[in-house]
Each structure stands twice: as C-alpha cells, then as structure tokens.
Design an enzyme around this catalytic site. Structure first.
Site, mmCIF file in Angstrom:
data_model
loop_
_atom_site.group_PDB
_atom_site.id
_atom_site.type_symbol
_atom_site.label_atom_id
_atom_site.label_comp_id
_atom_site.label_asym_id
_atom_site.label_seq_id
_atom_site.Cartn_x
_atom_site.Cartn_y
_atom_site.Cartn_z
ATOM 1 N N LYS A 103 0.856 -1.178 0.000
ATOM 2 C CA LYS A 103 0.000 0.000 0.000
ATOM 3 C C LYS A 103 0.901 1.240 0.000
ATOM 4 C CE LYS A 103 -3.257 2.764 2.602
ATOM 5 N NZ LYS A 103 -3.742 3.114 3.957
ATOM 6 N N GLY A 164 -7.483 9.583 10.453
ATOM 7 C CA GLY A 164 -7.669 9.710 11.894
ATOM 8 C C GLY A 164 -8.693 10.730 12.332
ATOM 9 N N ALA A 190 -9.312 5.960 4.965
ATOM 10 C CA ALA A 190 -9.068 7.113 5.836
ATOM 11 C C ALA A 190 -10.338 7.906 6.123
ATOM 12 C CB ALA A 190 -8.006 8.041 5.265
ATOM 13 N N ASN A 212 -8.372 1.902 10.445
ATOM 14 C CA ASN A 212 -7.548 1.572 11.600
ATOM 15 C C ASN A 212 -7.987 2.378 12.820
ATOM 16 O OD1 ASN A 212 -3.937 1.538 12.322
ATOM 17 N ND2 ASN A 212 -5.626 0.641 13.407
#
Length: 270
Positions: A103, A164, A190, A212
């Site tokens: 990635k 994030g 994202a 994540n």
C-alpha cells in the site's frame, strides 16, 4: 454477504470486504482480538512503526497476527517523498520474503497527512515497473485516480476525509465519480469514524473499506470491529439490492389499494 459475491484483489479472492490496520491499539493482544472480530483477511502494517522482525529483541506482530492466516499489506506510512516510499516498499518486500503487495501512501504534511499526489504518482509508476502490486492511497480527485489505475495500480484508495479524523465521507460525489470510471477495485481509505460511514461507502459502490483509527480509538475496539464487519456486509447487500428512488413526496401508497374494502359498504355500527 452473498456467497457468490467475492472480493477479488490482485488476482486473489477474499470473502471479507473489510481491511483493517494493525497500529494504535494498546497492545498486540488487543490488536489480534479486534482483527479476529472484524473478520478481515487483509491487514495493513506500517513498516516504519511495526516490528515484523526488524527488532529481534522486541515483541513482534508476527507472533499475534500470522502471515499464514492473514494477507499482509505493508504500507509506506510516514513517507513524504517518492524516493523514501520506494525504498521502504522494497524493505517490506525483503522482510516478507518477496511479497509483492504494497500500500503506497505519501503524505504532504505531518499535521494533516493529506496525500502528496505528485510524489504519489511518481512512486506508483516506479513501484509498478519494479513488479509491485500497488494499492494506492490518494485524494478524491477522479482525474488522478484514473491516472493511477492507468499506470497499473491494482487498487485505488481515495480518502473519505483526513486520516484519523473520523469525519466520514465528506465528498460522496467524487467517490462516486471515481467508482463509476474504474475497472480496478476502489477501496475507501481514511476518515471512517463509525459503522454508518462504512455502510455508506459500500452503498456508494466501493469494493471494500480500509480502517484503523476507527477501531483502535473506539472505547471498545473489539465491539467496534464487530459493528464494522456487520456494516460493511449490510452496505454491500444494500448496494447489490438497489435502493428505491428518492422522491420529494409520496407519489403512491406504500400499500396496494386494489381490493380494499369500501368503508361505505360496511354495516353501520350498532
């Protein structure tokens, strides 16, 4: 998720359309628990931040999330130039015994982690020529997304919003444009914050979702992983089913009126 709806990436078939990261958890035990609950078969690994054998004296992700059980997707997080990203991708390939899947992500700023597209295009071209199977994190620009596909990337991964941030999909129209022109998988990458964001991505037609922070920073990462697994599956089912058209007002009754009993034919109440 329908059994006859596999997710094919770089020539390999997967059942799960949810890809998850391995960083930011409190420890590797929590990492493993969340990954297992998510049902993900592909896990991303930031080579600069995660020990997969570089430091023999420290705990290794390999001991908790085995490459025998999951497809590792090493990423170039933390890179700010094409040259740096290419070097890191080659290191990852060496550490993972020639594993070609990578990635690519190159940031333009350490404060917002928005993709540096000129450097990303440069690195993608070099990695494809070097035999890598490149999945690429990019802006939600349909023109540049098509450029990445045309140069040979196996998947294009536009951001929903800043990494994030948990802001969800800020520009669904651009994501839809990218999907409509693509012949390779489009993965939302994202900015996912909660399960509804993942479901919306799948309803738009994304082939998969990668996340994540949405798991690792949840108050209960394992429970959130379960929610995300269900949301991705539900969103895919909804996309395949085809939603009803949106209308400004109700044009027809939601229940059929044929055969209804006429109230004036009923006997009067006694």
């Amino acid at each position: 998720m329908p059994q006859q709806d596999p997710f094919v990436l770089a020539g390999k078939t997967y059942q799960s359309r949810l890809l998850v990261g391995t960083g930011k958890y409190k420890d590797y035990a929590e990492t493993r628990a969340a990954i297992l609950e998510s049902g993900a078969e592909i896990v991303t690994v930031a080579i600069r931040r995660t020990n997969i054998g570089q430091d023999s004296g420290q705990p290794s992700l390999l001991d908790y999330v085995s490459p025998q059980d999951f497809t590792y997707l090493p990423n170039t997080a933390g890179c700010y130039s094409a040259d740096d990203a290419v070097r890191l991708a080659r290191l990852a390939r060496e550490l993972l015994d020639g594993h070609p899947l990578v990635k690519l992500e190159i940031f333009g700023s350490p404060t917002n982690l928005y993709p540096n597209m000129p450097e990303t295009l440069k690195a993608a071209e070099a990695l494809v020529k070097d035999g890598f199977q490149v999945m690429v994190y990019c802006s939600d620009d349909p023109v540049q997304a098509k450029m990445l596909e045309d140069m040979g990337c196996v998947a294009v991964m536009p951001l929903a919003s800043i990494i994030g941030s948990g802001m969800g999909i800020l520009n669904p129209w651009n994501i839809k444009l990218i999907i409509e022109q693509a012949t390779v998988p489009i993965l939302l990458d994202a900015g996912v914050g909660t399960a509804s964001d993942a479901a919306i991505a799948m309803e738009l037609g994304c082939d998969a979702v990668l996340m994540n922070s949405a798991l690792a920073y949840a108050q209960n990462p394992v429970l959130m992983a379960r929610a995300m697994r269900r949301a991705v599956a539900a969103g895919r089912d909804a996309y395949l089913a085809g939603r009803m058209p949106k209308k400004r007002y109700l044009a027809e009754a939601s229940s059929p009126i044929e055969g209804m009993i006429e109230t004036d034919s009923l006997p009067a109440a006694q």
